[in-house]
Write a protein that holds these residues in place. Structure first.
Motif, mmCIF file in Angstrom:
data_model
loop_
_atom_site.group_PDB
_atom_site.id
_atom_site.type_symbol
_atom_site.label_atom_id
_atom_site.label_comp_id
_atom_site.label_asym_id
_atom_site.label_seq_id
_atom_site.Cartn_x
_atom_site.Cartn_y
_atom_site.Cartn_z
ATOM 1 N N MET A 1 0.848 -1.162 0.000
ATOM 2 C CA MET A 1 0.000 0.000 0.000
ATOM 3 C C MET A 1 0.898 1.231 0.000
ATOM 4 S SD MET A 1 -2.847 1.303 2.777
ATOM 5 C CE MET A 1 -2.839 -0.246 3.524
ATOM 6 N N SER A 2 0.596 2.184 -0.840
ATOM 7 C CA SER A 2 1.431 3.371 -0.951
ATOM 8 C C SER A 2 1.235 4.279 0.259
ATOM 9 C CB SER A 2 1.074 4.149 -2.216
ATOM 10 O OG SER A 2 -0.201 4.751 -2.073
ATOM 11 N N MET A 3 2.198 5.163 0.461
ATOM 12 C CA MET A 3 2.123 6.112 1.562
ATOM 13 C C MET A 3 0.891 6.993 1.394
ATOM 14 S SD MET A 3 3.435 7.021 4.272
ATOM 15 C CE MET A 3 4.367 8.113 5.255
ATOM 16 N N THR A 4 0.559 7.381 0.157
ATOM 17 C CA THR A 4 -0.608 8.204 -0.105
ATOM 18 C C THR A 4 -1.877 7.474 0.297
ATOM 19 O OG1 THR A 4 0.540 9.230 -1.947
ATOM 20 C CG2 THR A 4 -1.847 9.483 -1.877
ATOM 21 N N THR A 5 -1.981 6.199 -0.040
ATOM 22 C CA THR A 5 -3.160 5.417 0.319
ATOM 23 C C THR A 5 -3.277 5.307 1.824
ATOM 24 O OG1 THR A 5 -2.969 4.149 -1.715
ATOM 25 C CG2 THR A 5 -4.323 3.196 0.032
ATOM 26 N N ARG A 6 -2.184 4.971 2.503
ATOM 27 C CA ARG A 6 -2.208 4.871 3.960
ATOM 28 C C ARG A 6 -2.583 6.201 4.575
ATOM 29 N NH1 ARG A 6 2.624 2.839 3.385
ATOM 30 N NH2 ARG A 6 3.609 4.467 4.581
ATOM 31 N N ALA A 7 -1.982 7.264 4.070
ATOM 32 C CA ALA A 7 -2.262 8.585 4.615
ATOM 33 C C ALA A 7 -3.725 8.955 4.416
ATOM 34 C CB ALA A 7 -1.356 9.635 3.966
ATOM 35 N N MET A 8 -4.250 8.640 3.236
ATOM 36 C CA MET A 8 -5.645 8.956 2.972
ATOM 37 C C MET A 8 -6.564 8.163 3.891
ATOM 38 S SD MET A 8 -7.669 8.748 -0.565
ATOM 39 C CE MET A 8 -9.369 8.254 -0.530
ATOM 40 N N ALA A 35 -13.936 -5.415 8.423
ATOM 41 C CA ALA A 35 -13.498 -6.322 7.362
ATOM 42 C C ALA A 35 -11.982 -6.267 7.201
ATOM 43 C CB ALA A 35 -14.187 -5.976 6.042
ATOM 44 N N VAL A 36 -11.404 -5.072 7.281
ATOM 45 C CA VAL A 36 -9.946 -4.930 7.183
ATOM 46 C C VAL A 36 -9.288 -5.592 8.393
ATOM 47 C CG1 VAL A 36 -8.016 -3.289 7.198
ATOM 48 C CG2 VAL A 36 -9.991 -2.882 5.713
ATOM 49 N N ASN A 37 -9.828 -5.339 9.583
ATOM 50 C CA ASN A 37 -9.264 -5.965 10.784
ATOM 51 C C ASN A 37 -9.231 -7.479 10.637
ATOM 52 O OD1 ASN A 37 -8.787 -3.566 12.201
ATOM 53 N ND2 ASN A 37 -10.813 -3.571 13.102
ATOM 54 N N THR A 38 -10.304 -8.059 10.122
ATOM 55 C CA THR A 38 -10.398 -9.505 9.957
ATOM 56 C C THR A 38 -9.501 -10.001 8.828
ATOM 57 O OG1 THR A 38 -12.656 -9.496 10.802
ATOM 58 C CG2 THR A 38 -11.988 -11.414 9.519
ATOM 59 N N ALA A 39 -9.638 -9.388 7.645
ATOM 60 C CA ALA A 39 -8.893 -9.844 6.457
ATOM 61 C C ALA A 39 -7.392 -9.643 6.596
ATOM 62 C CB ALA A 39 -9.402 -9.127 5.210
ATOM 63 N N CYS A 40 -6.990 -8.642 7.354
ATOM 64 C CA CYS A 40 -5.570 -8.318 7.475
ATOM 65 C C CYS A 40 -4.940 -8.824 8.774
ATOM 66 C CB CYS A 40 -5.360 -6.806 7.354
ATOM 67 S SG CYS A 40 -5.850 -6.117 5.759
ATOM 68 N N CYS A 78 -6.596 -9.170 2.300
ATOM 69 C CA CYS A 78 -6.281 -7.897 2.943
ATOM 70 C C CYS A 78 -6.313 -6.762 1.915
ATOM 71 C CB CYS A 78 -4.917 -7.976 3.628
ATOM 72 S SG CYS A 78 -4.437 -6.485 4.522
ATOM 73 N N ARG A 79 -5.669 -6.992 0.769
ATOM 74 C CA ARG A 79 -5.683 -5.960 -0.288
ATOM 75 C C ARG A 79 -7.110 -5.624 -0.706
ATOM 76 N NH1 ARG A 79 -1.371 -9.004 -2.490
ATOM 77 N NH2 ARG A 79 -2.736 -9.746 -4.157
ATOM 78 N N GLY A 80 -7.955 -6.649 -0.850
ATOM 79 C CA GLY A 80 -9.345 -6.423 -1.243
ATOM 80 C C GLY A 80 -10.112 -5.616 -0.210
ATOM 81 N N ALA A 81 -9.941 -5.961 1.058
ATOM 82 C CA ALA A 81 -10.634 -5.243 2.132
ATOM 83 C C ALA A 81 -10.154 -3.792 2.215
ATOM 84 C CB ALA A 81 -10.427 -5.952 3.463
ATOM 85 N N LEU A 82 -8.848 -3.581 2.058
ATOM 86 C CA LEU A 82 -8.310 -2.215 2.067
ATOM 87 C C LEU A 82 -8.840 -1.409 0.882
ATOM 88 C CD1 LEU A 82 -4.640 -2.996 3.097
ATOM 89 C CD2 LEU A 82 -6.289 -1.659 4.424
ATOM 90 N N LYS A 83 -8.924 -2.043 -0.275
ATOM 91 C CA LYS A 83 -9.433 -1.374 -1.475
ATOM 92 C C LYS A 83 -10.891 -0.966 -1.280
ATOM 93 C CE LYS A 83 -9.842 -1.960 -6.462
ATOM 94 N NZ LYS A 83 -9.601 -2.848 -7.597
ATOM 95 N N GLN A 84 -11.692 -1.861 -0.708
ATOM 96 C CA GLN A 84 -13.107 -1.555 -0.453
ATOM 97 C C GLN A 84 -13.242 -0.403 0.543
ATOM 98 O OE1 GLN A 84 -15.892 -2.604 -1.925
ATOM 99 N NE2 GLN A 84 -17.104 -1.285 -0.600
ATOM 100 N N MET A 85 -12.459 -0.434 1.616
ATOM 101 C CA MET A 85 -12.525 0.626 2.607
ATOM 102 C C MET A 85 -12.102 1.955 1.986
ATOM 103 S SD MET A 85 -10.986 0.811 6.475
ATOM 104 C CE MET A 85 -9.327 1.329 6.088
#
Length: 153
Positions: A1-8, A35-40, A78-85
């Motif tokens: 995950m990029s710094m921009t994505t994390r920051a956002m 979902a992120v907590n679970t998937a990641c 995890c990537r999918g859950a982060l993308k959805q969030m």
């Protein structure tokens, strides 16, 4: 995950949870955050962030680990859950940016956006100018963002 994505992601969550000028003060996790907590969870364990959750350090911890270990890859779940969030946060942020544009101009926050200081700026203005009222459209957009964050769509 990029710094921009994390920051956002982190910025939007933190700004939304810290804004006290409107109805965005709850800290209950949304369906997307859960979902992120679970998937990641396994990814977080591997990164040494097993006790963390989204909104309480997980994304920052995992991002730091990823930065230090370039070969580390998040699991597909995890990537999918982060993308959805991220998509949910982005859609709500765009709605608030749009609906609150006039309010932002009045409060001197016209150059800011959600995730970049808009909510904090407008909250500070509201605390200093108690007579100020956000427009109905702005209040509705912020309320919808809170509901989506707390309940998922």
């Amino acid at each position: 995950m990029s710094m921009t994505t994390r920051a956002m992601l982190a910025g939007a969550i933190l700004c939304a949870s810290s804004f006290s000028g409107a109805a965005i003060a709850d800290t209950a996790p949304s369906a997307d955050m859960q979902a992120v907590n679970t998937a990641c969870r396994a990814d977080a364990e591997m990164a040494g962030c097993g006790q963390e959750v989204v909104g309480k350090g997980m994304l920052k911890c995992m991002g730091s680990y990823k930065k230090a270990h370039q070969d580390f890859k998040f699991s597909p779940a995890c990537r999918g859950a982060l993308k959805q969030m991220k998509a949910e946060i982005s859609a709500d942020a765009q709605d608030v940016n749009s609906a609150c544009r006039a309010d932002a101009e009045v409060t001197g926050c016209g150059q800011e956006v959600v995730g970049g200081g808009l909510l904090k700026c407008m909250g500070s203005y509201k605390r200093a100018h108690r007579e100020f009222r956000f427009s109905a459209a702005c209040r509705d957009a912020m309320k919808q963002m809170k509901q989506d964050r707390n309940a998922g769509r």
